[in-house]
Design an enzyme around this catalytic site. Sequence first.
Site, PDB file in Angstrom:
ATOM      1  N   HIS A   1      69.019  71.577  53.290  1.00  0.00           N
ATOM      2  CA  HIS A   1      69.689  71.917  52.031  1.00  0.00           C
ATOM      3  C   HIS A   1      69.477  73.378  51.626  1.00  0.00           C
ATOM      4  O   HIS A   1      70.406  74.030  51.141  1.00  0.00           O
ATOM      5  CB  HIS A   1      69.198  70.983  50.924  1.00  0.00           C
TER       6      HIS A   1
ATOM      7  N   HIS B   1      70.885  60.824  43.925  1.00  0.00           N
ATOM      8  CA  HIS B   1      69.732  61.601  44.374  1.00  0.00           C
ATOM      9  C   HIS B   1      68.965  62.093  43.139  1.00  0.00           C
ATOM     10  O   HIS B   1      69.545  62.280  42.071  1.00  0.00           O
ATOM     11  CB  HIS B   1      70.161  62.848  45.158  1.00  0.00           C
TER      12      HIS B   1
ATOM     13  N   THR C   1      84.624  57.075  50.960  1.00  0.00           N
ATOM     14  CA  THR C   1      83.914  57.338  49.704  1.00  0.00           C
ATOM     15  C   THR C   1      84.410  58.601  49.007  1.00  0.00           C
ATOM     16  O   THR C   1      84.694  58.593  47.806  1.00  0.00           O
ATOM     17  CB  THR C   1      82.401  57.451  49.967  1.00  0.00           C
TER      18      THR C   1
ATOM     19  N   GLN D   1      76.022  61.355  44.395  1.00  0.00           N
ATOM     20  CA  GLN D   1      76.508  61.783  45.702  1.00  0.00           C
ATOM     21  C   GLN D   1      77.956  61.401  45.987  1.00  0.00           C
ATOM     22  O   GLN D   1      78.631  62.038  46.785  1.00  0.00           O
ATOM     23  CB  GLN D   1      75.601  61.212  46.802  1.00  0.00           C
TER      24      GLN D   1
ATOM     25  N   CYS E   1      76.793  67.194  48.695  1.00  0.00           N
ATOM     26  CA  CYS E   1      76.426  66.764  47.344  1.00  0.00           C
ATOM     27  C   CYS E   1      75.135  67.422  46.868  1.00  0.00           C
ATOM     28  O   CYS E   1      75.083  67.976  45.758  1.00  0.00           O
ATOM     29  CB  CYS E   1      76.312  65.241  47.288  1.00  0.00           C
ATOM     30  N   ASN E   2      74.094  67.371  47.688  1.00  0.00           N
ATOM     31  CA  ASN E   2      72.821  67.964  47.275  1.00  0.00           C
ATOM     32  C   ASN E   2      72.922  69.480  47.131  1.00  0.00           C
ATOM     33  O   ASN E   2      72.391  70.065  46.177  1.00  0.00           O
ATOM     34  CB  ASN E   2      71.726  67.607  48.282  1.00  0.00           C
TER      35      ASN E   2
END
Length: 344
Positions: A195, A221, A11, A302, A140-141
């Site tokens: 996170h 998200h 990905t 994401q 990503c977050n």
Amino acid sequence: MIRVGIVGFGTIGKRIADAVAAQGDMHVSGVLKVTPDYEVLVAAAKGFKVYTLPDRVEKFKKAGIEPAGTIEDLIKASDVIIDASPEDVGAENKEKYYSKFDKPVIFQGGEEAEVAEVSFNALANYDEARGRRYVRVVSCNTTGITRVLTSLMLNGVGIKKARIFIARRGADPKEYKKGPINDVVPNPATVPSHHGPDVKTVLKNVDIVTMAVAVPVTIMHMHMAFLELDGAYPRDAVLEALAKTPRIFLADVGAGFQSLAQIIEYARDLGRPRGDFPEVAIFRDSVTVNGNELYLMYGVHQESIVVPENVDAVRAVLGAMPKWESIKKTDTTLKLFTEGKRYG
């Protein structure tokens, strides 16, 4: 020309490969795959040399695929390695392979922070990565949160504390073995989620707590943020700070942006590869100021948000380009929104 080897072509890895190939100052020296599947054919069709692990060479040959070499050959053929392996595999690769070579390596956010000398976000701490051997682009977050907080701080809006509530996508679109399908899962049930501490590996002094749940969607998200600022700022000042910061997009409900699905549909309509949306998509209508309190909601794609960060990390570790010059070049080559953005 910077030779970039990419370990992992899933990905994230395949998107990074395309992004690197789009840069005028970089070249994809090769990609590493451990399974001789259709993604190998995709890589070859794009002109990328395909490498594999030493114990997978025969498996590739039996599948009718002649690899260009092993992971060590890829490292030798590269100036820098981007490891886009699955979670924790990057740390294993570091011990087995990368430690033998004097080459910089960029890891992903699935690895523990200890794998690298610096956790990286281009807007927040580009210069900290200069000359480092091991750098980790945060997840990503974490990238989404860090961008939002940094966009305010770069424009003089101080943050006393941040409380972020995250509805995480259950799986990426191609992850057919993951879920949930019909559930909302505390992820984790304890507070904070990982996170917040991860943001602090980049923004050391920020007071942040995060909570997260996993929901049955694959697109993006959603973050719901409450920020206590260091003073009372007009809403217009906050919006201006967000609007002129690179890699931030303000979505207006009045323009038809009423959901995250519409953000992705917009990316598709723009002709963006794979329908990617690397910017943080902030719903302008959600931006609310009450005294020194700021509330907002935003989406994080994401699959693509960390891609420009990896490109900038390459230039940062090699000292190849100043911060804002690199960010602007990356955004321009990847065709992100640049109009009205301030680079510097």
